[in-house]
Design a protein around this motif. Structure first.
Motif, PDB file in Angstrom:
ATOM      1  N   ALA A  29      40.253  37.216  40.942  1.00 24.27           N
ATOM      2  CA  ALA A  29      41.203  38.176  41.516  1.00 24.27           C
ATOM      3  C   ALA A  29      41.909  38.984  40.435  1.00 24.27           C
ATOM      4  CB  ALA A  29      42.221  37.440  42.385  1.00 24.27           C
ATOM      5  N   VAL A  30      42.235  38.353  39.317  1.00 23.26           N
ATOM      6  CA  VAL A  30      42.882  39.080  38.224  1.00 23.26           C
ATOM      7  C   VAL A  30      41.995  40.242  37.778  1.00 23.26           C
ATOM      8  CG1 VAL A  30      43.652  38.946  35.826  1.00 23.26           C
ATOM      9  CG2 VAL A  30      44.236  37.114  37.410  1.00 23.26           C
ATOM     10  N   ALA A  31      40.723  39.941  37.534  1.00 24.24           N
ATOM     11  CA  ALA A  31      39.790  40.986  37.090  1.00 24.24           C
ATOM     12  C   ALA A  31      39.525  42.007  38.188  1.00 24.24           C
ATOM     13  CB  ALA A  31      38.478  40.350  36.630  1.00 24.24           C
ATOM     14  N   GLY A  32      39.311  41.526  39.415  1.00 24.99           N
ATOM     15  CA  GLY A  32      38.975  42.419  40.509  1.00 24.99           C
ATOM     16  C   GLY A  32      40.105  43.362  40.876  1.00 24.99           C
ATOM     17  N   LEU A  33      41.323  42.841  40.938  1.00 28.26           N
ATOM     18  CA  LEU A  33      42.462  43.693  41.284  1.00 28.26           C
ATOM     19  C   LEU A  33      42.753  44.697  40.178  1.00 28.26           C
ATOM     20  CD1 LEU A  33      44.809  41.004  42.876  1.00 28.26           C
ATOM     21  CD2 LEU A  33      43.715  42.918  44.056  1.00 28.26           C
ATOM     22  N   THR A  35      40.635  46.062  38.096  1.00 25.41           N
ATOM     23  CA  THR A  35      39.633  47.122  38.154  1.00 25.41           C
ATOM     24  C   THR A  35      39.721  47.917  39.452  1.00 25.41           C
ATOM     25  OG1 THR A  35      38.122  45.832  36.772  1.00 25.41           O
ATOM     26  CG2 THR A  35      37.160  47.612  38.074  1.00 25.41           C
ATOM     27  N   GLY A  36      39.855  47.218  40.577  1.00 22.75           N
ATOM     28  CA  GLY A  36      39.843  47.877  41.872  1.00 22.75           C
ATOM     29  C   GLY A  36      40.986  48.860  42.059  1.00 22.75           C
ATOM     30  N   VAL A  37      42.190  48.452  41.681  1.00 22.63           N
ATOM     31  CA  VAL A  37      43.330  49.358  41.827  1.00 22.63           C
ATOM     32  C   VAL A  37      43.192  50.540  40.868  1.00 22.63           C
ATOM     33  CG1 VAL A  37      45.837  49.574  41.612  1.00 22.63           C
ATOM     34  CG2 VAL A  37      44.846  47.540  42.666  1.00 22.63           C
ATOM     35  N   GLY A  38      42.674  50.286  39.665  1.00 28.39           N
ATOM     36  CA  GLY A  38      42.448  51.383  38.729  1.00 28.39           C
ATOM     37  C   GLY A  38      41.478  52.410  39.286  1.00 28.39           C
ATOM     38  N   VAL A  39      40.418  51.935  39.954  1.00 28.04           N
ATOM     39  CA  VAL A  39      39.453  52.835  40.581  1.00 28.04           C
ATOM     40  C   VAL A  39      40.117  53.611  41.718  1.00 28.04           C
ATOM     41  CG1 VAL A  39      37.359  52.903  41.997  1.00 28.04           C
ATOM     42  CG2 VAL A  39      37.433  51.504  39.930  1.00 28.04           C
ATOM     43  N   TYR A  70      50.064  46.085  38.052  1.00 28.84           N
ATOM     44  CA  TYR A  70      51.183  45.795  38.950  1.00 28.84           C
ATOM     45  C   TYR A  70      50.788  44.834  40.069  1.00 28.84           C
ATOM     46  CZ  TYR A  70      53.863  49.578  36.794  1.00 28.84           C
ATOM     47  OH  TYR A  70      54.549  50.374  35.902  1.00 28.84           O
ATOM     48  N   VAL A  71      49.514  44.844  40.441  1.00 29.55           N
ATOM     49  CA  VAL A  71      49.020  43.952  41.481  1.00 29.55           C
ATOM     50  C   VAL A  71      48.315  42.740  40.873  1.00 29.55           C
ATOM     51  CG1 VAL A  71      47.597  43.802  43.563  1.00 29.55           C
ATOM     52  CG2 VAL A  71      48.740  45.947  42.996  1.00 29.55           C
ATOM     53  N   ALA A  72      47.539  42.969  39.822  1.00 24.66           N
ATOM     54  CA  ALA A  72      46.784  41.880  39.191  1.00 24.66           C
ATOM     55  C   ALA A  72      47.697  40.796  38.650  1.00 24.66           C
ATOM     56  CB  ALA A  72      45.905  42.441  38.072  1.00 24.66           C
ATOM     57  N   GLN A  73      48.926  41.169  38.267  1.00 23.68           N
ATOM     58  CA  GLN A  73      49.829  40.156  37.733  1.00 23.68           C
ATOM     59  C   GLN A  73      50.202  39.109  38.787  1.00 23.68           C
ATOM     60  OE1 GLN A  73      53.534  41.810  36.368  1.00 23.68           O
ATOM     61  NE2 GLN A  73      53.894  42.941  38.257  1.00 23.68           N
ATOM     62  N   THR A 187      59.170  33.716  39.782  1.00 22.47           N
ATOM     63  CA  THR A 187      58.533  34.599  38.805  1.00 22.47           C
ATOM     64  C   THR A 187      58.412  36.019  39.344  1.00 22.47           C
ATOM     65  OG1 THR A 187      57.224  32.704  38.046  1.00 22.47           O
ATOM     66  CG2 THR A 187      56.548  34.870  37.285  1.00 22.47           C
ATOM     67  N   ALA A 188      57.981  36.137  40.597  1.00 29.18           N
ATOM     68  CA  ALA A 188      57.853  37.472  41.200  1.00 29.18           C
ATOM     69  C   ALA A 188      59.207  38.171  41.286  1.00 29.18           C
ATOM     70  CB  ALA A 188      57.227  37.360  42.585  1.00 29.18           C
ATOM     71  N   ALA A 189      60.246  37.420  41.643  1.00 27.25           N
ATOM     72  CA  ALA A 189      61.580  38.010  41.730  1.00 27.25           C
ATOM     73  C   ALA A 189      62.067  38.472  40.364  1.00 27.25           C
ATOM     74  CB  ALA A 189      62.556  36.995  42.329  1.00 27.25           C
ATOM     75  N   LEU A 190      61.781  37.685  39.338  1.00 27.04           N
ATOM     76  CA  LEU A 190      62.190  38.054  37.991  1.00 27.04           C
ATOM     77  C   LEU A 190      61.485  39.320  37.519  1.00 27.04           C
ATOM     78  CD1 LEU A 190      63.834  37.193  35.489  1.00 27.04           C
ATOM     79  CD2 LEU A 190      61.869  35.832  34.764  1.00 27.04           C
ATOM     80  N   LEU A 191      60.233  39.499  37.913  1.00 23.99           N
ATOM     81  CA  LEU A 191      59.474  40.668  37.484  1.00 23.99           C
ATOM     82  C   LEU A 191      59.794  41.906  38.321  1.00 23.99           C
ATOM     83  CD1 LEU A 191      55.968  39.025  36.880  1.00 23.99           C
ATOM     84  CD2 LEU A 191      57.570  39.811  35.136  1.00 23.99           C
ATOM     85  N   TYR A 192      59.717  41.753  39.645  1.00 21.29           N
ATOM     86  CA  TYR A 192      59.850  42.917  40.517  1.00 21.29           C
ATOM     87  C   TYR A 192      61.297  43.240  40.887  1.00 21.29           C
ATOM     88  CZ  TYR A 192      54.789  42.632  41.276  1.00 21.29           C
ATOM     89  OH  TYR A 192      53.432  42.612  41.099  1.00 21.29           O
ATOM     90  N   GLY A 193      62.182  42.229  40.857  1.00 19.28           N
ATOM     91  CA  GLY A 193      63.554  42.438  41.295  1.00 19.28           C
ATOM     92  C   GLY A 193      64.282  43.550  40.548  1.00 19.28           C
TER      93      GLY A 193
END
Length: 264
Positions: A29-33, A35-39, A70-73, A187-193
């Motif tokens: 998923a890390v690799a796919g997201l 690449t996929g979002v970049g495309v 932003y999504v792959a993380q 972790t998500a709150a610390l990053l996105y908050g």
């Protein structure tokens, strides 16, 4: 003796990783997201149509191609959490520590396996995003940097380091909280908050810059900018990544201390 414990712990953690499908799918998923979002981002971009070129500055195509971070993380967060907290429910960690009583060796082995996995998946994702996303941006009429461009190389390496630090940040919080949902949510709150607050809440420029400089995500992703101070935070590229590294170091230190002195 210590070397033998370290090798045994590393072999055990690697065996767990390759025999648990969920964790392997998170790596995919890390690799796919990435690449996929970049495309996807590259496919929807359009070249600016301005009568005066100076009135429409060229977009940072390298950052656009790498915006999948932003999504792959999220997948990197889940991987870091799963490597650690999945053993606390049900209490498999007791068997792990019985097989390898040196808690420091277990901590180091999980960190090493997580680092290697996120690095491999992240490298594949970054390369795919730059190749496929960059090609689409070129087709859409935008100027893209070549792979030999130092700014692109720095953005690529910095994005990979960013994903690695995010994964380790999540692992450190998982050691501290011992619960998958709590660690992933924290972790998500610390990053996105702070990022969402800076977008939603009106604030003076100096306050906004302070929030951006102290936010692990906006500061860390400044490394993607082609020009110093022009990215997600006013900080320079490597200084911003250093802010995230401080958060990650503090998280790992807390997790290491609690693992050593707290009853599992």
């Amino acid at each position: 003796m210590r070397t033998r414990h370290a090798r045994r712990a590393l072999h055990a953690e690697w065996t767990k990783l390759v025999t648990v499908p969920g964790q392997l799918w998170l790596a995919v998923a890390v690799a796919g997201l990435m690449t996929g979002v970049g495309v996807l981002v590259g496919a929807v971009q359009r070249a600016p149509n301005c009568p005066v070129a100076a009135a429409c500055p060229a977009p940072d195509t390298t950052a656009l191609a790498l915006s999948g971070v932003y999504v792959a993380q999220l997948a990197a967060i889940m991987m870091g959490v799963a490597l650690v907290a999945s053993e606390y429910q049900p209490r498999v960690i007791l068997l792990t520590l019985a097989a390898c009583p040196r808690r420091g060796a277990v901590f180091a082995a999980k960190s090493a396996v997580g680092t290697a996995t996120v690095c491999a998946a992240g490298a594949a994702g970054v390369a795919g995003a730059l190749a496929a996303g960059g090609a689409l941006l070129g087709v859409r009429g935008l100027d893209t940097a070549s792979f030999g461009d130092p700014a692109l190389q720095r953005a690529a390496a910095g994005t990979l380091l960013y994903l690695l630090l995010v994964g380790l940040l999540a692992a450190g919080l998982a050691w501290a909280l011992r619960h998958q949902a709590a660690a992933a949510g924290s972790t998500a709150a610390l990053l996105y908050g702070p990022y969402l607050i800076s977008r939603i809440v009106p604030m003076p420029p100096h306050t906004l810059h302070a929030v951006q400089d102290l936010s692990p995500m906006t500061a860390g992703l400044a490394v993607q900018s082609a020009a110093s101070g022009a990215g997600t935070a006013p900080l320079g590229p490597w200084a911003g990544l250093g802010v995230l590294a401080l958060y990650t170091g503090a998280s790992l230190a807390l997790g290491r201390v609690l693992l050593e002195y707290r009853d599992c």
